[in-house]
Write an enzyme that holds these catalytic residues in place. Structure first.
Site, PDB file in Angstrom:
ATOM      1  N   LYS A 196       0.644  -0.947  -0.271  1.00  0.00           N
ATOM      2  CA  LYS A 196       0.472  -0.097  -0.237  1.00  0.00           C
ATOM      3  C   LYS A 196       1.170   0.830  -0.044  1.00  0.00           C
ATOM      4  CE  LYS A 196      -3.429   2.207   2.566  1.00  0.00           C
ATOM      5  NZ  LYS A 196      -4.810   2.101   3.794  1.00  0.00           N
ATOM      6  N   LYS A 249      -2.430  -1.831  -3.922  1.00  0.00           N
ATOM      7  CA  LYS A 249      -3.043  -0.524  -3.433  1.00  0.00           C
ATOM      8  C   LYS A 249      -2.038   0.750  -3.784  1.00  0.00           C
ATOM      9  CE  LYS A 249      -6.163   1.538  -0.305  1.00  0.00           C
ATOM     10  NZ  LYS A 249      -6.181   2.296   1.064  1.00  0.00           N
TER      11      LYS A 249
HETATM   12  C1  PBG Z   1      -7.481   2.679   5.755  1.00  0.00           C
HETATM   13  C2  PBG Z   1      -7.848   2.768   4.231  1.00  0.00           C
HETATM   14  C3  PBG Z   1      -7.580   4.777   3.815  1.00  0.00           C
HETATM   15  C4  PBG Z   1      -8.344   3.468   2.568  1.00  0.00           C
HETATM   16  C5  PBG Z   1      -8.287   2.385   2.713  1.00  0.00           C
HETATM   17  N1  PBG Z   1      -8.266   1.556   3.752  1.00  0.00           N
HETATM   18  C6  PBG Z   1      -6.435   5.845   3.625  1.00  0.00           C
HETATM   19  C7  PBG Z   1      -5.715   5.200   3.794  1.00  0.00           C
HETATM   20  O1  PBG Z   1      -4.713   5.137   3.942  1.00  0.00           O
HETATM   21  O2  PBG Z   1      -5.180   6.763   4.072  1.00  0.00           O
HETATM   22  C8  PBG Z   1      -8.466   4.555   0.858  1.00  0.00           C
HETATM   23  C9  PBG Z   1      -9.104   3.722  -0.405  1.00  0.00           C
HETATM   24  C10 PBG Z   1      -9.463   4.968  -0.972  1.00  0.00           C
HETATM   25  O3  PBG Z   1      -8.566   5.925  -1.497  1.00  0.00           O
HETATM   26  O4  PBG Z   1     -10.517   4.628  -1.857  1.00  0.00           O
HETATM   27  N2  PBG Z   1      -6.376   3.082   6.102  1.00  0.00           N
END
Ligand code: PBG
Length: 327
Positions: A196, A249
């Site tokens: 991520k 992601k």
């Molecule tokens: C929680 C999380 C996030 C997303 C999914 N789980 C936000 C982040 O890490 O700031 C982002 C999903 C999206 O942008 O659609 N940590």
């Protein structure tokens, strides 16, 4: 001369029947996962300004939306929560009557065979907006692990079919696996947000989930967008800790990483087509600059072609309905 030396791949592109016969990648509704943002109250349906068509929904309306997604044929839903109150530890994430726990129970009651995934992270529950309690301005990794374990167990107890930790803490998959196993949930799989990135594409999500860090950013735990090899290391660590699925992601800007992870590991790979990817399509489509449907289909097909067997996307219900003919 009609040159026999010319190779003619166009022969197989001449009609839709030929193109369909040789098509390599097909989207299926079962591979699509619809995210929901559940908020307190009743009858609440508040549109996210940067994500037209996506809403904060109270539990009652989240159940309705989940039933709609189920009818359309999606593979599952993933739930995020906006709690009533936040604190420094994010303890709203693991209370028995927490917002996601209540939503899970209600959705499972209404649609027992709809696959429910719980996003397991603390950023929606901490008053400072980081993904774990802070220690001197940095997220305290090991203190966070303990809270994530409790959160996963309470989500599984509320009916979550899959636990999806997204906080990028070191050791989070092992800690969650251990906590689940110890609480009688050895059968509940972990879909790790293994790779991520610290991405600007999450901007609209933070409005939707009210989870913008109050100070600083997430670069101390989420990955540098410049790094692909490091992503393989992250994935490797999660595999060793017992992850059942690996997620990459965001999706479209990281197709190379999806490809690399899917080639290296024999676990199913998921990709999250995130809020900013959704918002860009919506914004351009609203101006009539692109054909929304075709851009969505092409984006999701590209993500699948790169190696993702599961795709989390705000378009899941819409696309599934189109594929199944049910809405
Ligand atoms: C929680 C999380 C996030 C997303 C999914 N789980 C936000 C982040 O890490 O700031 C982002 C999903 C999206 O942008 O659609 N940590």
């Amino acid at each position: 001369m009609t040159d026999r030396l010319i190779e003619r791949p166009r022969r197989l592109r001449r009609t839709e029947a030929l193109r369909a016969m040789v098509r390599e990648t097909r989207l299926a509704p079962e591979q699509l996962v619809q995210p929901f943002f559940v908020c307190p109250g009743e009858g609440v349906r508040r549109e996210i300004s940067s994500m037209p068509g996506v809403f904060n929904l109270s539990v009652d309306l989240a159940v309705e939306a989940a039933l709609g997604a189920h009818r359309a044929g999606v593979g599952g839903v993933i739930l995020f929560g906006l709690p009533e109150t936040k604190d420094a530890q994010g303890s709203g994430a693991f209370v028995d009557d927490g917002i996601v726990q209540r939503a899970l129970r209600a959705v499972k009651r209404a649609a027992p065979d709809l696959l429910c995934i719980a996003d397991t992270c603390l950023c929606e529950y901490t008053d400072h907006g980081h993904c774990g309690p802070l220690d001197g301005g940095h997220v305290d990794n090991d203190a966070t692990l303990e809270i994530l374990g409790r959160t996963a167990v309470s989500q599984a107890a509320a009916g979550a079919d899959v636990i999806a930790p997204s906080g990028m803490m070191d050791g989070m998959v092992g800690a969650i696996r251990g906590a689940l196993d110890g609480a009688g949930f050895a059968h509940v799989p972990v879909m790790s947000y293994a790779v991520k990135y610290a991405s600007a594409f999450y901007g609209p999500f933070r409005e939707a989930a009210d989870s913008t860090p109050q100070v600083g950013d997430r670069k101390g735990y989420q990955m540098d967008p410049a790094n692909a090899r490091e992503g393989l290391r992250e994935a490797e660590l999660d595999v060793r800790q017992g992850a059942d699925m690996l997620m990459v992601k965001p999706a479209l800007p990281y197709l190379d990483v999806i490809r690399a992870v899917s080639e290296r590991f024999d676990l199913p790979v998921a990709a999250y087509h995130v809020s900013g990817e959704y918002a860009m399509i919506k914004a351009a489509a609203a101006r009539g600059w692109i054909d929304e449907r075709r851009v969505v289909d092409e984006s999701l097909t590209a993500i699948a072609r790169a190696g993702a067997s599961t795709i989390l996307t705000y378009y899941a219900t819409e696309v599934a309905a189109r594929l199944t003919g049910n809405s």
